[in-house]
Scaffold this motif. Structure first.
Motif, PDB file in Angstrom:
ATOM      1  N   LEU A   1      34.445  12.414 -18.161  1.00  0.00           N
ATOM      2  CA  LEU A   1      35.730  11.787 -17.898  1.00  0.00           C
ATOM      3  C   LEU A   1      35.665  10.325 -18.318  1.00  0.00           C
ATOM      4  CD1 LEU A   1      34.795  13.556 -15.142  1.00  0.00           C
ATOM      5  CD2 LEU A   1      37.158  13.035 -14.527  1.00  0.00           C
ATOM      6  N   PRO A   2      36.802   9.729 -18.692  1.00  0.00           N
ATOM      7  CA  PRO A   2      36.815   8.293 -18.928  1.00  0.00           C
ATOM      8  C   PRO A   2      36.420   7.566 -17.638  1.00  0.00           C
ATOM      9  CG  PRO A   2      38.836   9.317 -19.706  1.00  0.00           C
ATOM     10  CD  PRO A   2      38.123  10.349 -18.909  1.00  0.00           C
ATOM     11  N   ARG A   3      35.575   6.577 -17.757  1.00  0.00           N
ATOM     12  CA  ARG A   3      35.127   5.860 -16.554  1.00  0.00           C
ATOM     13  C   ARG A   3      36.304   5.237 -15.818  1.00  0.00           C
ATOM     14  NH1 ARG A   3      29.442   2.807 -15.877  1.00  0.00           N
ATOM     15  NH2 ARG A   3      29.696   2.179 -13.703  1.00  0.00           N
TER      16      ARG A   3
ATOM     17  N   VAL B   1      25.118  15.946 -10.500  1.00  0.00           N
ATOM     18  CA  VAL B   1      24.664  14.603 -10.853  1.00  0.00           C
ATOM     19  C   VAL B   1      25.684  13.939 -11.770  1.00  0.00           C
ATOM     20  CG1 VAL B   1      23.338  15.384 -12.883  1.00  0.00           C
ATOM     21  CG2 VAL B   1      22.705  13.252 -11.721  1.00  0.00           C
ATOM     22  N   LEU B   2      25.809  12.631 -11.624  1.00  0.00           N
ATOM     23  CA  LEU B   2      26.643  11.809 -12.489  1.00  0.00           C
ATOM     24  C   LEU B   2      25.785  10.761 -13.189  1.00  0.00           C
ATOM     25  CD1 LEU B   2      29.637  10.989 -10.095  1.00  0.00           C
ATOM     26  CD2 LEU B   2      29.667  12.629 -11.981  1.00  0.00           C
ATOM     27  N   ILE B   3      26.012  10.575 -14.479  1.00  0.00           N
ATOM     28  CA  ILE B   3      25.491   9.421 -15.193  1.00  0.00           C
ATOM     29  C   ILE B   3      26.666   8.801 -15.935  1.00  0.00           C
ATOM     30  CG2 ILE B   3      23.147  10.321 -15.430  1.00  0.00           C
ATOM     31  CD1 ILE B   3      23.815  11.052 -18.336  1.00  0.00           C
ATOM     32  N   ALA B   4      26.530   7.549 -16.332  1.00  0.00           N
ATOM     33  CA  ALA B   4      27.668   6.885 -16.978  1.00  0.00           C
ATOM     34  C   ALA B   4      27.190   5.833 -17.955  1.00  0.00           C
ATOM     35  CB  ALA B   4      28.564   6.250 -15.912  1.00  0.00           C
ATOM     36  N   ASP B   5      27.991   5.631 -19.017  1.00  0.00           N
ATOM     37  CA  ASP B   5      27.828   4.454 -19.858  1.00  0.00           C
ATOM     38  C   ASP B   5      29.043   3.574 -19.587  1.00  0.00           C
ATOM     39  OD1 ASP B   5      29.928   5.641 -21.270  1.00  0.00           O
ATOM     40  OD2 ASP B   5      28.621   6.393 -22.872  1.00  0.00           O
ATOM     41  N   GLU B   6      29.342   2.651 -20.464  1.00  0.00           N
ATOM     42  CA  GLU B   6      30.443   1.729 -20.191  1.00  0.00           C
ATOM     43  C   GLU B   6      31.802   2.420 -20.219  1.00  0.00           C
ATOM     44  OE1 GLU B   6      30.213  -1.551 -22.840  1.00  0.00           O
ATOM     45  OE2 GLU B   6      28.379  -2.364 -21.954  1.00  0.00           O
ATOM     46  N   GLU B   7      31.916   3.516 -20.977  1.00  0.00           N
ATOM     47  CA  GLU B   7      33.222   4.134 -21.174  1.00  0.00           C
ATOM     48  C   GLU B   7      33.382   5.502 -20.529  1.00  0.00           C
ATOM     49  OE1 GLU B   7      34.082   4.233 -25.319  1.00  0.00           O
ATOM     50  OE2 GLU B   7      34.142   2.064 -25.523  1.00  0.00           O
ATOM     51  N   TRP B   8      32.277   6.268 -20.390  1.00  0.00           N
ATOM     52  CA  TRP B   8      32.389   7.646 -19.946  1.00  0.00           C
ATOM     53  C   TRP B   8      31.471   7.953 -18.768  1.00  0.00           C
ATOM     54  CZ3 TRP B   8      36.228  10.576 -21.773  1.00  0.00           C
ATOM     55  CH2 TRP B   8      36.805  10.194 -22.991  1.00  0.00           C
ATOM     56  N   VAL B   9      31.913   8.912 -17.969  1.00  0.00           N
ATOM     57  CA  VAL B   9      31.139   9.441 -16.849  1.00  0.00           C
ATOM     58  C   VAL B   9      30.859  10.911 -17.141  1.00  0.00           C
ATOM     59  CG1 VAL B   9      31.127   9.940 -14.376  1.00  0.00           C
ATOM     60  CG2 VAL B   9      32.203   7.848 -15.217  1.00  0.00           C
ATOM     61  N   TYR B  10      29.600  11.345 -16.958  1.00  0.00           N
ATOM     62  CA  TYR B  10      29.199  12.710 -17.284  1.00  0.00           C
ATOM     63  C   TYR B  10      28.746  13.428 -16.015  1.00  0.00           C
ATOM     64  CZ  TYR B  10      29.155  10.589 -21.888  1.00  0.00           C
ATOM     65  OH  TYR B  10      29.516   9.911 -23.026  1.00  0.00           O
ATOM     66  N   LEU B  11      29.279  14.624 -15.804  1.00  0.00           N
ATOM     67  CA  LEU B  11      28.990  15.446 -14.630  1.00  0.00           C
ATOM     68  C   LEU B  11      28.114  16.621 -15.042  1.00  0.00           C
ATOM     69  CD1 LEU B  11      29.546  16.428 -11.666  1.00  0.00           C
ATOM     70  CD2 LEU B  11      31.522  17.657 -12.629  1.00  0.00           C
ATOM     71  N   GLY B  12      27.027  16.851 -14.281  1.00  0.00           N
ATOM     72  CA  GLY B  12      26.147  17.968 -14.580  1.00  0.00           C
ATOM     73  C   GLY B  12      25.693  18.708 -13.343  1.00  0.00           C
ATOM     74  N   ASP B  13      25.258  19.947 -13.542  1.00  0.00           N
ATOM     75  CA  ASP B  13      24.692  20.804 -12.501  1.00  0.00           C
ATOM     76  C   ASP B  13      23.172  20.691 -12.600  1.00  0.00           C
ATOM     77  OD1 ASP B  13      23.766  22.906 -10.932  1.00  0.00           O
ATOM     78  OD2 ASP B  13      25.398  24.234 -11.472  1.00  0.00           O
TER      79      ASP B  13
ATOM     80  N   PHE C   1      24.984  13.322  -6.674  1.00  0.00           N
ATOM     81  CA  PHE C   1      24.158  12.136  -6.863  1.00  0.00           C
ATOM     82  C   PHE C   1      24.605  11.378  -8.103  1.00  0.00           C
ATOM     83  CE2 PHE C   1      21.586  15.155  -4.564  1.00  0.00           C
ATOM     84  CZ  PHE C   1      20.869  14.397  -3.652  1.00  0.00           C
ATOM     85  N   ALA C   2      24.406  10.073  -8.067  1.00  0.00           N
ATOM     86  CA  ALA C   2      24.558   9.249  -9.263  1.00  0.00           C
ATOM     87  C   ALA C   2      23.187   8.708  -9.639  1.00  0.00           C
ATOM     88  CB  ALA C   2      25.513   8.088  -9.005  1.00  0.00           C
ATOM     89  N   VAL C   3      22.836   8.796 -10.917  1.00  0.00           N
ATOM     90  CA  VAL C   3      21.597   8.214 -11.433  1.00  0.00           C
ATOM     91  C   VAL C   3      21.974   7.030 -12.303  1.00  0.00           C
ATOM     92  CG1 VAL C   3      19.563   8.571 -12.873  1.00  0.00           C
ATOM     93  CG2 VAL C   3      20.331  10.385 -11.336  1.00  0.00           C
ATOM     94  N   LYS C   4      21.549   5.866 -11.893  1.00  0.00           N
ATOM     95  CA  LYS C   4      21.893   4.629 -12.582  1.00  0.00           C
ATOM     96  C   LYS C   4      20.954   4.418 -13.766  1.00  0.00           C
ATOM     97  CE  LYS C   4      22.974  -0.206 -11.395  1.00  0.00           C
ATOM     98  NZ  LYS C   4      24.436  -0.027 -11.425  1.00  0.00           N
ATOM     99  N   LEU C   5      21.510   4.146 -14.924  1.00  0.00           N
ATOM    100  CA  LEU C   5      20.718   3.951 -16.133  1.00  0.00           C
ATOM    101  C   LEU C   5      20.595   2.460 -16.417  1.00  0.00           C
ATOM    102  CD1 LEU C   5      22.289   6.727 -18.371  1.00  0.00           C
ATOM    103  CD2 LEU C   5      20.419   6.908 -16.723  1.00  0.00           C
ATOM    104  N   GLU C   6      19.364   1.967 -16.408  1.00  0.00           N
ATOM    105  CA  GLU C   6      19.120   0.553 -16.650  1.00  0.00           C
ATOM    106  C   GLU C   6      18.008   0.387 -17.676  1.00  0.00           C
ATOM    107  OE1 GLU C   6      20.215  -1.777 -12.621  1.00  0.00           O
ATOM    108  OE2 GLU C   6      18.344  -0.647 -12.520  1.00  0.00           O
ATOM    109  N   GLY C   7      17.918  -0.808 -18.254  1.00  0.00           N
ATOM    110  CA  GLY C   7      16.849  -1.113 -19.198  1.00  0.00           C
ATOM    111  C   GLY C   7      16.861  -0.174 -20.389  1.00  0.00           C
ATOM    112  N   THR C   8      15.688   0.350 -20.735  1.00  0.00           N
ATOM    113  CA  THR C   8      15.565   1.209 -21.914  1.00  0.00           C
ATOM    114  C   THR C   8      16.314   2.520 -21.756  1.00  0.00           C
ATOM    115  OG1 THR C   8      13.499   2.128 -21.048  1.00  0.00           O
ATOM    116  CG2 THR C   8      13.313   0.249 -22.534  1.00  0.00           C
ATOM    117  N   ARG C   9      16.618   2.933 -20.520  1.00  0.00           N
ATOM    118  CA  ARG C   9      17.298   4.208 -20.313  1.00  0.00           C
ATOM    119  C   ARG C   9      18.784   4.150 -20.660  1.00  0.00           C
ATOM    120  NH1 ARG C   9      14.125   5.139 -14.994  1.00  0.00           N
ATOM    121  NH2 ARG C   9      12.251   6.161 -15.765  1.00  0.00           N
TER     122      ARG C   9
END
Length: 207
Positions: A119-121, A78-90, A4-12
Motif C-alpha cells: 500500500l502507499p505509505r 509482518v510489515l516493512i516499509a520504504d519511504e513510499e510503500w508499505v509491504y504486508l507479508g505472512d 509486527f513491524a520490522v524497521k529497516l535501518e542502515g544497510t538494510r
C-alpha cells in the motif's frame, strides 16, 4: 495471530527488493550465531558474551532478537516499509543463514515471508503509521486485529481511489508460482488453522 513491524535501518534500507524477490525478512546482529533453539535468557547471555553490547544497547538488541526469534510465529503478519510503500507479508519460521554471519548489519537472522500486498505509505491508517514510526527494530502491534482481510484493515478508509491496495510489482512470476505451490500444499496440512490461512491466501490472490 499478531502483526509486527520490522524497521529497516542502515544497510538494510536497500534490501527491500531482495526481501520481496527472495521471500524473507531479517533482523538482529548476525555475529551472535544461530538462535533457533535459544530462549530469551540464552540470547541475553550470547549478546553479553559477544562484548559488543553494554547495558541499554544490550537490552535493545535482546528485545529485537527475542521478538524476531521467539515471539513471532509462523502465520503472524509482518510489515516493512520504504519511504513510499508499505509491504504486508505472512510470516514463516525463523532460520539462520550462516553465509551472512560475519557481516555487521547483514541478513543472517531470517524468517520466510509470503508477501501479500503493498500500500502507499500515505494511505495506511493511523495505527499502522504509529507502528511504523516505532524506534524499535521489531515492534508488535498491541491493538485489536481483524479476523480476515488484513490488507483492508491497513488502509486508511478516507484514502482516494488512487491509493488503492495492489500486489507488490517487484515479485516475479516464478516466485509467485512457487509461493502458490506452497499454499496449495498447506491445504492438506493436519493443522486446521494452517489450512484455513492457506485457503484464505489463495482466494485472496485470485481476486
Amino acid at each position: 495471530m499478531n502483526l509486527f513491524a520490522v524497521k529497516l535501518e542502515g544497510t538494510r534500507c536497500g534490501l527491500i527488493k531482495s526481501f520481496l524477490e527472495d521471500n524473507y525478512v531479517c533482523a538482529g546482529d548476525p555475529v551472535v550465531g544461530d538462535l533457533e533453539t535459544s530462549g530469551r535468557e540464552d540470547i541475553r547471555s550470547t549478546l553479553a558474551a559477544s562484548g559488543a553490547y553494554q547495558e541499554q544497547e544490550l537490552e535493545e538488541a535482546l528485545s529485537s532478537l527475542d521478538a524476531f526469534v521467539n515471539v513471532m510465529q509462523d502465520g503472524d503478519y509482518v510489515l516493512i516499509a520504504d519511504e513510499e510503500w508499505v509491504y504486508l507479508g505472512d510470516l514463516g519460521d525463523y532460520f539462520y543463514d550462516g553465509r551472512e554471519e560475519n557481516m555487521k548489519g547483514g541478513t543472517a537472522h531470517r524468517r520466510g515471508v509470503t508477501w501479500l500486498k503493498s500500500l502507499p505509505r500515505s494511505g495506511v491508517n493511523s495505527a499502522v503509521q504509529a507502528l511504523l514510526a516505532s524506534d524499535k527494530e521489531v515492534t508488535r502491534y498491541s491493538g485489536v486485529l481483524p479476523a480476515a482481510r488484513m490488507d483492508l484493515w491497513l488502509a486508511d478508509s478516507s484514502a482516494g481511489d488512487g491509493e488503492a491496495v495492489h500486489s507488490p510489482a517487484r515479485v516475479d512470476e516464478a516466485t509467485i508460482a512457487e509461493a502458490l505451490a506452497v499454499l496449495k500444499a498447506a491445504l492438506h496440512s493436519p493443522d486446521a488453522e494452517r489450512r484455513e490461512r492457506a485457503a484464505a491466501a489463495i482466494l485472496h490472490y485470485a481476486r
